[in-house]
Write a protein that holds these residues in place. Sequence first.
Motif, PDB file in Angstrom:
ATOM      1  N   VAL A 148      33.342  42.991  29.361  1.00 35.50           N
ATOM      2  CA  VAL A 148      34.048  44.270  29.273  1.00 35.50           C
ATOM      3  C   VAL A 148      34.072  44.904  30.658  1.00 35.50           C
ATOM      4  O   VAL A 148      33.028  45.088  31.286  1.00 35.50           O
ATOM      5  CB  VAL A 148      33.358  45.210  28.258  1.00 35.50           C
ATOM      6  CG1 VAL A 148      34.130  46.528  28.161  1.00 35.50           C
ATOM      7  CG2 VAL A 148      33.262  44.543  26.890  1.00 35.50           C
ATOM      8  N   ILE A 149      35.252  45.224  31.116  1.00 35.83           N
ATOM      9  CA  ILE A 149      35.432  45.755  32.470  1.00 35.83           C
ATOM     10  C   ILE A 149      35.809  47.230  32.412  1.00 35.83           C
ATOM     11  O   ILE A 149      36.772  47.614  31.751  1.00 35.83           O
ATOM     12  CB  ILE A 149      36.550  44.989  33.214  1.00 35.83           C
ATOM     13  CG1 ILE A 149      36.255  43.488  33.261  1.00 35.83           C
ATOM     14  CG2 ILE A 149      36.757  45.555  34.619  1.00 35.83           C
ATOM     15  CD1 ILE A 149      35.057  43.109  34.086  1.00 35.83           C
ATOM     16  N   GLY A 150      35.027  48.041  33.105  1.00 34.86           N
ATOM     17  CA  GLY A 150      35.383  49.443  33.264  1.00 34.86           C
ATOM     18  C   GLY A 150      36.281  49.612  34.480  1.00 34.86           C
ATOM     19  O   GLY A 150      35.956  49.132  35.563  1.00 34.86           O
ATOM     20  N   PHE A 151      37.419  50.259  34.308  1.00 36.95           N
ATOM     21  CA  PHE A 151      38.395  50.392  35.387  1.00 36.95           C
ATOM     22  C   PHE A 151      38.030  51.538  36.331  1.00 36.95           C
ATOM     23  O   PHE A 151      38.756  52.519  36.466  1.00 36.95           O
ATOM     24  CB  PHE A 151      39.791  50.603  34.801  1.00 36.95           C
ATOM     25  CG  PHE A 151      40.549  49.311  34.579  1.00 36.95           C
ATOM     26  CD1 PHE A 151      39.878  48.159  34.207  1.00 36.95           C
ATOM     27  CD2 PHE A 151      41.918  49.251  34.737  1.00 36.95           C
ATOM     28  CE1 PHE A 151      40.549  46.963  34.006  1.00 36.95           C
ATOM     29  CE2 PHE A 151      42.608  48.064  34.523  1.00 36.95           C
ATOM     30  CZ  PHE A 151      41.918  46.918  34.153  1.00 36.95           C
ATOM     31  N   THR A 152      36.894  51.402  36.987  1.00 36.73           N
ATOM     32  CA  THR A 152      36.522  52.360  38.025  1.00 36.73           C
ATOM     33  C   THR A 152      37.314  52.043  39.287  1.00 36.73           C
ATOM     34  O   THR A 152      37.885  50.955  39.425  1.00 36.73           O
ATOM     35  CB  THR A 152      35.023  52.268  38.329  1.00 36.73           C
ATOM     36  OG1 THR A 152      34.749  50.960  38.855  1.00 36.73           O
ATOM     37  CG2 THR A 152      34.185  52.511  37.084  1.00 36.73           C
ATOM     38  N   ALA A 153      37.358  52.976  40.208  1.00 35.65           N
ATOM     39  CA  ALA A 153      38.087  52.753  41.465  1.00 35.65           C
ATOM     40  C   ALA A 153      37.519  51.542  42.208  1.00 35.65           C
ATOM     41  O   ALA A 153      38.275  50.720  42.750  1.00 35.65           O
ATOM     42  CB  ALA A 153      38.014  54.002  42.338  1.00 35.65           C
ATOM     43  N   LYS A 154      36.189  51.423  42.226  1.00 36.37           N
ATOM     44  CA  LYS A 154      35.558  50.306  42.920  1.00 36.37           C
ATOM     45  C   LYS A 154      35.895  48.980  42.261  1.00 36.37           C
ATOM     46  O   LYS A 154      36.195  47.983  42.929  1.00 36.37           O
ATOM     47  CB  LYS A 154      34.040  50.507  42.948  1.00 36.37           C
ATOM     48  CG  LYS A 154      33.281  49.425  43.725  1.00 36.37           C
ATOM     49  CD  LYS A 154      33.655  49.444  45.206  1.00 36.37           C
ATOM     50  CE  LYS A 154      32.855  48.429  45.983  1.00 36.37           C
ATOM     51  NZ  LYS A 154      33.250  48.373  47.405  1.00 36.37           N
ATOM     52  N   ARG A 155      35.868  48.962  40.915  1.00 35.75           N
ATOM     53  CA  ARG A 155      36.142  47.705  40.213  1.00 35.75           C
ATOM     54  C   ARG A 155      37.614  47.303  40.352  1.00 35.75           C
ATOM     55  O   ARG A 155      37.938  46.117  40.473  1.00 35.75           O
ATOM     56  CB  ARG A 155      35.757  47.835  38.745  1.00 35.75           C
ATOM     57  CG  ARG A 155      35.593  46.469  38.075  1.00 35.75           C
ATOM     58  CD  ARG A 155      34.507  45.674  38.809  1.00 35.75           C
ATOM     59  NE  ARG A 155      34.568  44.255  38.486  1.00 35.75           N
ATOM     60  CZ  ARG A 155      33.964  43.693  37.461  1.00 35.75           C
ATOM     61  NH1 ARG A 155      33.254  44.432  36.629  1.00 35.75           N
ATOM     62  NH2 ARG A 155      34.050  42.397  37.274  1.00 35.75           N
ATOM     63  N   LYS A 156      38.512  48.265  40.324  1.00 35.21           N
ATOM     64  CA  LYS A 156      39.931  47.962  40.515  1.00 35.21           C
ATOM     65  C   LYS A 156      40.173  47.374  41.903  1.00 35.21           C
ATOM     66  O   LYS A 156      40.984  46.464  42.078  1.00 35.21           O
ATOM     67  CB  LYS A 156      40.774  49.222  40.304  1.00 35.21           C
ATOM     68  CG  LYS A 156      40.876  49.653  38.854  1.00 35.21           C
ATOM     69  CD  LYS A 156      41.669  50.944  38.698  1.00 35.21           C
ATOM     70  CE  LYS A 156      43.138  50.749  38.945  1.00 35.21           C
ATOM     71  NZ  LYS A 156      43.918  51.978  38.657  1.00 35.21           N
ATOM     72  N   GLU A 157      39.463  47.902  42.898  1.00 30.01           N
ATOM     73  CA  GLU A 157      39.590  47.365  44.255  1.00 30.01           C
ATOM     74  C   GLU A 157      39.114  45.915  44.298  1.00 30.01           C
ATOM     75  O   GLU A 157      39.767  45.050  44.901  1.00 30.01           O
ATOM     76  CB  GLU A 157      38.791  48.218  45.231  1.00 30.01           C
ATOM     77  CG  GLU A 157      38.907  47.749  46.682  1.00 30.01           C
ATOM     78  CD  GLU A 157      38.142  48.634  47.649  1.00 30.01           C
ATOM     79  OE1 GLU A 157      38.257  48.394  48.870  1.00 30.01           O
ATOM     80  OE2 GLU A 157      37.430  49.549  47.182  1.00 30.01           O
ATOM     81  N   GLN A 158      37.986  45.617  43.645  1.00 36.45           N
ATOM     82  CA  GLN A 158      37.480  44.250  43.618  1.00 36.45           C
ATOM     83  C   GLN A 158      38.484  43.309  42.964  1.00 36.45           C
ATOM     84  O   GLN A 158      38.745  42.209  43.455  1.00 36.45           O
ATOM     85  CB  GLN A 158      36.147  44.210  42.861  1.00 36.45           C
ATOM     86  CG  GLN A 158      34.996  44.895  43.571  1.00 36.45           C
ATOM     87  CD  GLN A 158      33.757  44.994  42.688  1.00 36.45           C
ATOM     88  OE1 GLN A 158      33.820  44.768  41.471  1.00 36.45           O
ATOM     89  NE2 GLN A 158      32.628  45.335  43.293  1.00 36.45           N
ATOM     90  N   MET A 159      39.063  43.730  41.842  1.00 37.41           N
ATOM     91  CA  MET A 159      40.006  42.876  41.126  1.00 37.41           C
ATOM     92  C   MET A 159      41.299  42.695  41.906  1.00 37.41           C
ATOM     93  O   MET A 159      41.895  41.611  41.909  1.00 37.41           O
ATOM     94  CB  MET A 159      40.288  43.462  39.742  1.00 37.41           C
ATOM     95  CG  MET A 159      39.118  43.364  38.784  1.00 37.41           C
ATOM     96  SD  MET A 159      39.599  43.670  37.062  1.00 37.41           S
ATOM     97  CE  MET A 159      40.132  45.380  37.162  1.00 37.41           C
ATOM     98  N   ALA A 160      41.741  43.772  42.557  1.00 33.44           N
ATOM     99  CA  ALA A 160      42.982  43.691  43.336  1.00 33.44           C
ATOM    100  C   ALA A 160      42.837  42.676  44.471  1.00 33.44           C
ATOM    101  O   ALA A 160      43.731  41.856  44.702  1.00 33.44           O
ATOM    102  CB  ALA A 160      43.352  45.062  43.885  1.00 33.44           C
TER     103      ALA A 160
END
Length: 458
Positions: free
Chosen positions: A358-370
């Motif tokens: 389960v992934i929380g769409f935090t700013a940091k996590r979105k940056e990692q995925m991008a």
Amino acid sequence: MSRKKGSEVIPHLDSKLFLPYQLDWILDLAKIKIWEKSRRIGATYAQSYEDVYDMLNEHYPAVWFSSADETAAKEYIRYCKLWADMFAMARPDIQFMETKNALGMLQLQFSNGKRITALTSNPKGFRSKGGKVVLDEFAHHDRDTEMWKAAKPATTWGYPIRVLSTHNGQQCLFYRFIEEIRADKLCWSLHRTTIYDAVEQKLVDAMQGRKVSEEERNNWIADLRKNCFDDSVWKEEFCCIPVDEVTAFLSYELIRSCEEEVLTTDGKLTLGKEFYVGIDIGRFRDLTVIFVIESTDDIFITRQVHTLKGMKFEKQKEFIFTLLHRTGFRRCAIDGTGIGMNLAEDCVEEFGTHAVEVIGFTAKRKEQMAYLIRKHFENRTILIPPDGALRDDLHAVRKTITIAGNARFEANRSETDSHADRFWALALALTATDTVRQPSLPVSRHSKPRSKSLKGYL
């Protein structure tokens, strides 16, 4: 000096009146030609010459010109009068007059019955018209698709179309035309003239009325760029670089480099191959997108992209469970933010934390995925089908920097109600393949029965 256009001789075509890039445009006889251009390089000046010449030689019944504003239309008619006067000096039989039609549109009427009309930017102006069409600053028309739909039939009897414009982002028909031409999907003639091209071909010399030095040209460009203030203005208005393409996290060129014609968004999974799933949850405005990729020799291949729009969450759960129960399922990463939390919890309860992250769409996590998705595109370790909706979603994400210096990854909503949902679903699927596990969000512990109503659907 005269030059030939087809079998006819055109007077006045010399370097005293036209620069090389203007001559190239005028002498191009293509039925449809596009000019991707810088501002203030004399494109309308060259186009007006071609139009007056065509009317005087009775090539077409009329010219219908449309620009984004009234001042451009007036400037165009002024150029047309200049050329008509010049032709009349060589041919006394040429007569013309400037008028307005019943709707108040500016016209140049010639004694041979031909006419040039400067239309408003209203698409209805092209209805019931026939003749040559000129669309000036087409990227800046508010209703470009409607304009094209109204203007194209005017050329049905073999009349030409001329489209000239500076860029206005990527979300417009003008940019899509250029992309299709460069991909060899449209057999139209494309001209491109940046301010650097124009200056190299003596634009500043023509403006100064004398030969200028290389230093003077460089200083002129430097001053022009400085006075733009905003770098995006410089790129778009003078360098033929649409701002959207400059700021896009994944460029169209990069996306196309990973497209394979044989792939589709509804392909079959290969027996014996492991597949990974990314799920971006939506309900009303956004789509729920389920992205399925297959692992083959260190390359991930897109097999299926499911978009569930307006589907109740219970039905979405049934659909997802049926997919994840298939043989070959290895791992899934699912959006657990906001409305996606309950569905994410249900997936974890059904398949376990070893199979569902389960992934929380935090700013940091979105940056990692991008950056993960971009790494795969740059290394060409992801293959996707040449699907327009997918391509546009992947291109929609923009990276911006906040005042605090933090990166943000955002996208405008598309006409199909997507909010780069396919981008994030693919990013989640690639995250599911990553060997480095990230902390999962907490989930509830009570179990829920699994519905089997969609079993065998996939």
